[in-house]
Motif scaffolding. Structure first.
Motif, PDB file in Angstrom:
ATOM      1  N   LEU A 176      -6.650   0.327   0.250  1.00 29.48           N
ATOM      2  CA  LEU A 176      -5.809  -0.821   0.624  1.00 29.48           C
ATOM      3  C   LEU A 176      -6.630  -2.065   0.952  1.00 29.48           C
ATOM      4  CD1 LEU A 176      -2.996   0.948   2.662  1.00 29.48           C
ATOM      5  CD2 LEU A 176      -2.733  -0.296   0.495  1.00 29.48           C
ATOM      6  N   MET A 200      -7.207  -3.651  -2.268  1.00 30.79           N
ATOM      7  CA  MET A 200      -5.955  -4.221  -2.787  1.00 30.79           C
ATOM      8  C   MET A 200      -5.494  -5.430  -1.973  1.00 30.79           C
ATOM      9  SD  MET A 200      -3.928  -0.667  -3.617  1.00 30.79           S
ATOM     10  CE  MET A 200      -2.391  -1.502  -3.945  1.00 30.79           C
ATOM     11  N   SER A 201      -6.023  -5.612  -0.776  1.00 31.98           N
ATOM     12  CA  SER A 201      -5.589  -6.680   0.114  1.00 31.98           C
ATOM     13  C   SER A 201      -6.293  -8.014  -0.148  1.00 31.98           C
ATOM     14  CB  SER A 201      -5.834  -6.288   1.574  1.00 31.98           C
ATOM     15  OG  SER A 201      -5.034  -5.185   1.918  1.00 31.98           O
ATOM     16  N   LYS A 245       0.105  -3.430   4.762  1.00 31.34           N
ATOM     17  CA  LYS A 245      -0.005  -1.970   4.581  1.00 31.34           C
ATOM     18  C   LYS A 245      -1.363  -1.467   5.093  1.00 31.34           C
ATOM     19  CE  LYS A 245       2.875  -1.883   0.444  1.00 31.34           C
ATOM     20  NZ  LYS A 245       2.830  -1.763  -1.026  1.00 31.34           N
ATOM     21  N   TYR A 246      -2.409  -2.212   4.775  1.00 29.56           N
ATOM     22  CA  TYR A 246      -3.754  -1.849   5.238  1.00 29.56           C
ATOM     23  C   TYR A 246      -3.786  -1.783   6.757  1.00 29.56           C
ATOM     24  CZ  TYR A 246      -8.297  -3.442   7.095  1.00 29.56           C
ATOM     25  OH  TYR A 246      -9.407  -3.629   7.859  1.00 29.56           O
ATOM     26  N   LYS A 293       1.246  -8.677   1.382  1.00 30.69           N
ATOM     27  CA  LYS A 293       1.974  -7.400   1.335  1.00 30.69           C
ATOM     28  C   LYS A 293       1.021  -6.206   1.472  1.00 30.69           C
ATOM     29  CE  LYS A 293       5.107  -4.918  -1.737  1.00 30.69           C
ATOM     30  NZ  LYS A 293       5.760  -4.915  -3.038  1.00 30.69           N
ATOM     31  N   ASN A 294      -0.089  -6.256   0.758  1.00 30.33           N
ATOM     32  CA  ASN A 294      -1.067  -5.168   0.815  1.00 30.33           C
ATOM     33  C   ASN A 294      -1.846  -5.183   2.129  1.00 30.33           C
ATOM     34  OD1 ASN A 294      -0.293  -4.343  -1.726  1.00 30.33           O
ATOM     35  ND2 ASN A 294      -1.876  -5.522  -2.751  1.00 30.33           N
TER      36      ASN A 294
END
Length: 193
Positions: free
Chosen positions: A184, A187-188, A15-16, A11-12
């Protein structure tokens, strides 16, 4: 003691990749204004250095085609881009700035093929690859649309028609976008114990 291994947080990561491509779309038109002082021969030399650099990176695929290096090289690329954006904001529009911006982008392009190959190998699932590729395209389209609207808003609301001023101003959006990208990336990836 057991080694912890990184895992991608899908999910992250999506976004990245969206914001990474958003940056590309936002910045696309600005390089022509920034690179204006450079002579054509610089592009030839830059292309040669880029090709040699990509060969060197490819030579190490056996060692670096793994998630740990993918994370580290992704961060390296984004911190180089962050440095380029900050340098431009501090010292815009001279020959040295154009050369450093060009060199910074060329350095990051050296890892382009590697990053695409590693991403494909690490994501594995067709559905995830599809979501990542769609996020990239949406990000790129959104970036180009935002940059178009940004430039037009500067003209319409602030009567700014000078391209150098417009490109300088959009670098504040690029700075914000790049900071989001770096956050991100962190966070990924998570450590799997």
């Amino acid at each position: 003691m057991q080694n912890s291994k990184l895992k991608i947080v899908p999910k992250n990561f999506i976004k990245y990749k969206f914001f990474n491509s958003l940056f590309l779309g936002l910045s696309m038109g600005s390089i022509f204004t920034i690179y204006a002082p450079l002579k054509p021969s610089i592009y030839s030399i830059g292309g040669i250095i880029l090709a040699v650099g990509m060969i060197v990176v490819a030579k190490f695929y056996e060692k670096i085609l793994n998630i740990e290096y993918f994370f580290k090289i992704s961060l390296l690329v984004e911190f180089v881009i962050l440095a380029v954006v900050v340098y431009f904001l501090i010292n815009p529009y001279n020959y040295m700035t154009a050369l450093l911006v060009y060199s910074g982008y060329q350095l990051t392009f050296m890892f382009g093929s590697y990053l695409v190959r590693a991403e494909t190998l690490l994501l594995k699932k067709d559905t995830l690859l599809s979501k990542v590729d769609m996020a990239k395209q949406f990000g790129n389209l959104a970036g180009m649309l935002i940059s178009f609207l940004f430039y037009k808003a500067l003209e319409y609301f602030f009567a700014i028609t000078n391209n150098k001023i417009k490109v300088y101003d959009i670098h504040y959006l690029l700075l914000l976008c790049e900071i989001i990208i770096i956050i991100l990336i962190f966070m990924s990836f998570r450590k799997d114990k």
